[in-house]
Design a protein around this motif. Sequence first.
Motif, mmCIF file in Angstrom:
data_model
loop_
_atom_site.group_PDB
_atom_site.id
_atom_site.type_symbol
_atom_site.label_atom_id
_atom_site.label_comp_id
_atom_site.label_asym_id
_atom_site.label_seq_id
_atom_site.Cartn_x
_atom_site.Cartn_y
_atom_site.Cartn_z
ATOM 1 N N MET A 70 0.828 -1.201 0.000
ATOM 2 C CA MET A 70 0.000 0.000 0.000
ATOM 3 C C MET A 70 0.865 1.254 0.000
ATOM 4 S SD MET A 70 -3.062 -0.859 -0.312
ATOM 5 C CE MET A 70 -3.818 0.720 0.042
ATOM 6 N N VAL A 71 1.987 1.211 0.750
ATOM 7 C CA VAL A 71 2.895 2.363 0.783
ATOM 8 C C VAL A 71 3.458 2.614 -0.606
ATOM 9 C CG1 VAL A 71 5.097 3.223 1.648
ATOM 10 C CG2 VAL A 71 3.488 2.111 3.209
ATOM 11 N N TYR A 72 3.904 1.538 -1.287
ATOM 12 C CA TYR A 72 4.476 1.696 -2.615
ATOM 13 C C TYR A 72 3.451 2.245 -3.604
ATOM 14 C CZ TYR A 72 8.365 -1.088 -0.810
ATOM 15 O OH TYR A 72 9.417 -1.528 -0.089
ATOM 16 N N VAL A 73 2.214 1.766 -3.489
ATOM 17 C CA VAL A 73 1.152 2.248 -4.380
ATOM 18 C C VAL A 73 0.927 3.742 -4.168
ATOM 19 C CG1 VAL A 73 -1.320 2.174 -4.839
ATOM 20 C CG2 VAL A 73 -0.010 0.046 -4.678
ATOM 21 N N ASN A 74 0.889 4.166 -2.909
ATOM 22 C CA ASN A 74 0.623 5.572 -2.609
ATOM 23 C C ASN A 74 1.758 6.480 -3.062
ATOM 24 O OD1 ASN A 74 -1.883 5.094 -1.455
ATOM 25 N ND2 ASN A 74 -1.032 4.712 0.566
ATOM 26 N N LEU A 75 2.994 5.961 -3.093
ATOM 27 C CA LEU A 75 4.136 6.773 -3.493
ATOM 28 C C LEU A 75 4.313 6.822 -5.006
ATOM 29 C CD1 LEU A 75 6.849 5.731 -0.874
ATOM 30 C CD2 LEU A 75 5.580 7.872 -0.988
ATOM 31 N N ASP A 76 3.651 5.952 -5.742
ATOM 32 C CA ASP A 76 3.860 5.839 -7.178
ATOM 33 C C ASP A 76 3.262 7.033 -7.910
ATOM 34 O OD1 ASP A 76 4.784 4.683 -9.448
ATOM 35 O OD2 ASP A 76 3.036 3.410 -9.765
ATOM 36 N N HIS A 77 3.957 7.466 -8.992
ATOM 37 C CA HIS A 77 3.448 8.549 -9.823
ATOM 38 C C HIS A 77 2.620 7.976 -10.959
ATOM 39 C CE1 HIS A 77 5.657 11.811 -7.995
ATOM 40 N NE2 HIS A 77 6.743 11.072 -7.999
ATOM 41 N N PRO A 78 1.694 8.759 -11.517
ATOM 42 C CA PRO A 78 0.963 8.285 -12.696
ATOM 43 C C PRO A 78 1.936 8.058 -13.849
ATOM 44 C CG PRO A 78 -0.009 10.296 -11.795
ATOM 45 C CD PRO A 78 1.302 10.097 -11.110
ATOM 46 N N HIS A 79 1.598 7.159 -14.730
ATOM 47 C CA HIS A 79 2.438 6.935 -15.889
ATOM 48 C C HIS A 79 2.405 8.167 -16.790
ATOM 49 C CE1 HIS A 79 3.571 2.840 -15.111
ATOM 50 N NE2 HIS A 79 2.322 2.501 -14.881
ATOM 51 N N ALA A 80 3.459 8.300 -17.618
ATOM 52 C CA ALA A 80 3.570 9.477 -18.489
ATOM 53 C C ALA A 80 2.380 9.587 -19.428
ATOM 54 C CB ALA A 80 4.876 9.410 -19.282
ATOM 55 N N ALA A 81 1.868 8.451 -19.915
ATOM 56 C CA ALA A 81 0.726 8.497 -20.834
ATOM 57 C C ALA A 81 -0.482 9.141 -20.159
ATOM 58 C CB ALA A 81 0.385 7.085 -21.304
ATOM 59 N N GLU A 82 -0.696 8.822 -18.880
ATOM 60 C CA GLU A 82 -1.811 9.414 -18.137
ATOM 61 C C GLU A 82 -1.584 10.906 -17.934
ATOM 62 O OE1 GLU A 82 -2.147 7.234 -14.541
ATOM 63 O OE2 GLU A 82 -2.209 5.291 -15.536
ATOM 64 N N ARG A 83 -0.349 11.255 -17.611
ATOM 65 C CA ARG A 83 -0.048 12.673 -17.383
ATOM 66 C C ARG A 83 -0.190 13.470 -18.677
ATOM 67 N NH1 ARG A 83 5.570 12.466 -14.302
ATOM 68 N NH2 ARG A 83 5.617 10.329 -15.010
ATOM 69 N N LYS A 84 0.211 12.855 -19.807
ATOM 70 C CA LYS A 84 0.087 13.564 -21.083
ATOM 71 C C LYS A 84 -1.375 13.796 -21.425
ATOM 72 C CE LYS A 84 1.363 13.606 -25.916
ATOM 73 N NZ LYS A 84 1.909 12.884 -27.075
ATOM 74 N N ALA A 85 -2.215 12.822 -21.134
ATOM 75 C CA ALA A 85 -3.647 12.979 -21.407
ATOM 76 C C ALA A 85 -4.210 14.151 -20.604
ATOM 77 C CB ALA A 85 -4.384 11.689 -21.069
ATOM 78 N N GLU A 86 -3.804 14.235 -19.329
ATOM 79 C CA GLU A 86 -4.262 15.347 -18.490
ATOM 80 C C GLU A 86 -3.720 16.676 -19.005
ATOM 81 O OE1 GLU A 86 -6.375 15.447 -15.927
ATOM 82 O OE2 GLU A 86 -6.818 13.338 -16.320
ATOM 83 N N LEU A 87 -2.454 16.671 -19.430
ATOM 84 C CA LEU A 87 -1.840 17.896 -19.935
ATOM 85 C C LEU A 87 -2.535 18.379 -21.198
ATOM 86 C CD1 LEU A 87 0.463 19.998 -19.875
ATOM 87 C CD2 LEU A 87 1.802 18.415 -21.260
ATOM 88 N N SER A 88 -2.815 17.447 -22.119
ATOM 89 C CA SER A 88 -3.489 17.813 -23.364
ATOM 90 C C SER A 88 -4.858 18.418 -23.074
ATOM 91 C CB SER A 88 -3.638 16.579 -24.257
ATOM 92 O OG SER A 88 -2.375 16.082 -24.632
ATOM 93 N N HIS A 89 -5.557 17.835 -22.111
ATOM 94 C CA HIS A 89 -6.864 18.363 -21.727
ATOM 95 C C HIS A 89 -6.725 19.782 -21.192
ATOM 96 C CE1 HIS A 89 -10.929 18.529 -20.147
ATOM 97 N NE2 HIS A 89 -10.443 18.819 -18.957
ATOM 98 N N TYR A 90 -5.706 20.006 -20.363
ATOM 99 C CA TYR A 90 -5.480 21.330 -19.771
ATOM 100 C C TYR A 90 -5.155 22.357 -20.860
ATOM 101 C CZ TYR A 90 -3.132 25.069 -17.219
ATOM 102 O OH TYR A 90 -2.758 26.287 -16.745
ATOM 103 N N ILE A 91 -4.253 21.985 -21.778
ATOM 104 C CA ILE A 91 -3.859 22.909 -22.843
ATOM 105 C C ILE A 91 -5.049 23.252 -23.726
ATOM 106 C CG2 ILE A 91 -2.473 23.109 -24.955
ATOM 107 C CD1 ILE A 91 -0.275 21.562 -23.525
ATOM 108 N N ASN A 92 -5.802 22.218 -24.107
ATOM 109 C CA ASN A 92 -6.959 22.460 -24.972
ATOM 110 C C ASN A 92 -8.001 23.347 -24.295
ATOM 111 O OD1 ASN A 92 -5.900 20.925 -27.023
ATOM 112 N ND2 ASN A 92 -6.874 19.040 -26.340
ATOM 113 N N ARG A 93 -8.164 23.154 -22.993
ATOM 114 C CA ARG A 93 -9.166 23.927 -22.255
ATOM 115 C C ARG A 93 -8.744 25.389 -22.094
ATOM 116 N NH1 ARG A 93 -9.133 21.437 -17.374
ATOM 117 N NH2 ARG A 93 -7.829 23.047 -16.453
ATOM 118 N N ASN A 94 -7.452 25.602 -21.816
ATOM 119 C CA ASN A 94 -6.997 26.947 -21.461
ATOM 120 C C ASN A 94 -6.373 27.741 -22.601
ATOM 121 O OD1 ASN A 94 -7.233 27.215 -18.319
ATOM 122 N ND2 ASN A 94 -6.503 25.138 -18.698
#
Length: 267
Positions: A70-94
Amino acid sequence: MAETSLDALNTADQRDAARAELKAKAAQEKARQEAEKNQKDNLTAAVLSPILTPGFSLLGSGLNYVGKGMVYVNLDHPHAAERKAELSHYINRNYADLIPILHKAPFQKWIRSREVQKFLHESQAINDVADTAATKNWQKTRQLLAGIGSPVRSSQIWLYFNILTEAGLGQNRQAIADLQAASQRDDVILQTVSIWADYLDSQGKTDDALAYLAQEQKLFDDPATLPQQITIAKKAKKTITVNELVVECQMTGIDRLQQQCSAASKS
């Protein structure tokens, strides 16, 4: 820039996942082979001995591993593909309304307009000035500068190369006057800040030079002038000031800048 970085991270994620899969398969094969070998051993001893050991708890042992997981899961970062999807959404929105459509008629009309083409041509000319100034061919540099008109002619970068050219041609009084005027403008650039501070220091105005650099450092929100401040303070034997500046430099966490500050403090 962020999307490009995340593309690289995503590629690394995929590569790491492929490597992890290969390792997992190798580990599974090794476990299978060891399991087959263990079947030849005494099954009763292998199973009962740990359980009969005083203080051994299957429940406690299991919860320990679950807890770590559980500790390792909580410390893990999202994968780059997930972060890119969020970033693209942010850029398109703003920023969608700010991104010019290059092939559309309005943008093409603007980019081809006389004013913009003139600005782009003169911006390229400034690059030619920079290349020529690096060779210290000041006569040629002056010719190139003279051929540049408004609005680039009123820019700080034009003034900077013009000051260097005047000094290179021995027109020191005019160079100093232009340097002083440029150093006090709101759009001053760091190159001009640096040479104005050096000039003040050369005239014995060490305190003025240090105060000017500190002021511009704050306005730029850029610690790049710290090595120069240290050099000037050390030459003036302001030991306390040197030590304070070195500490400030170390606190930036910028490796290259820290090395420059260290070198300046020892020079």
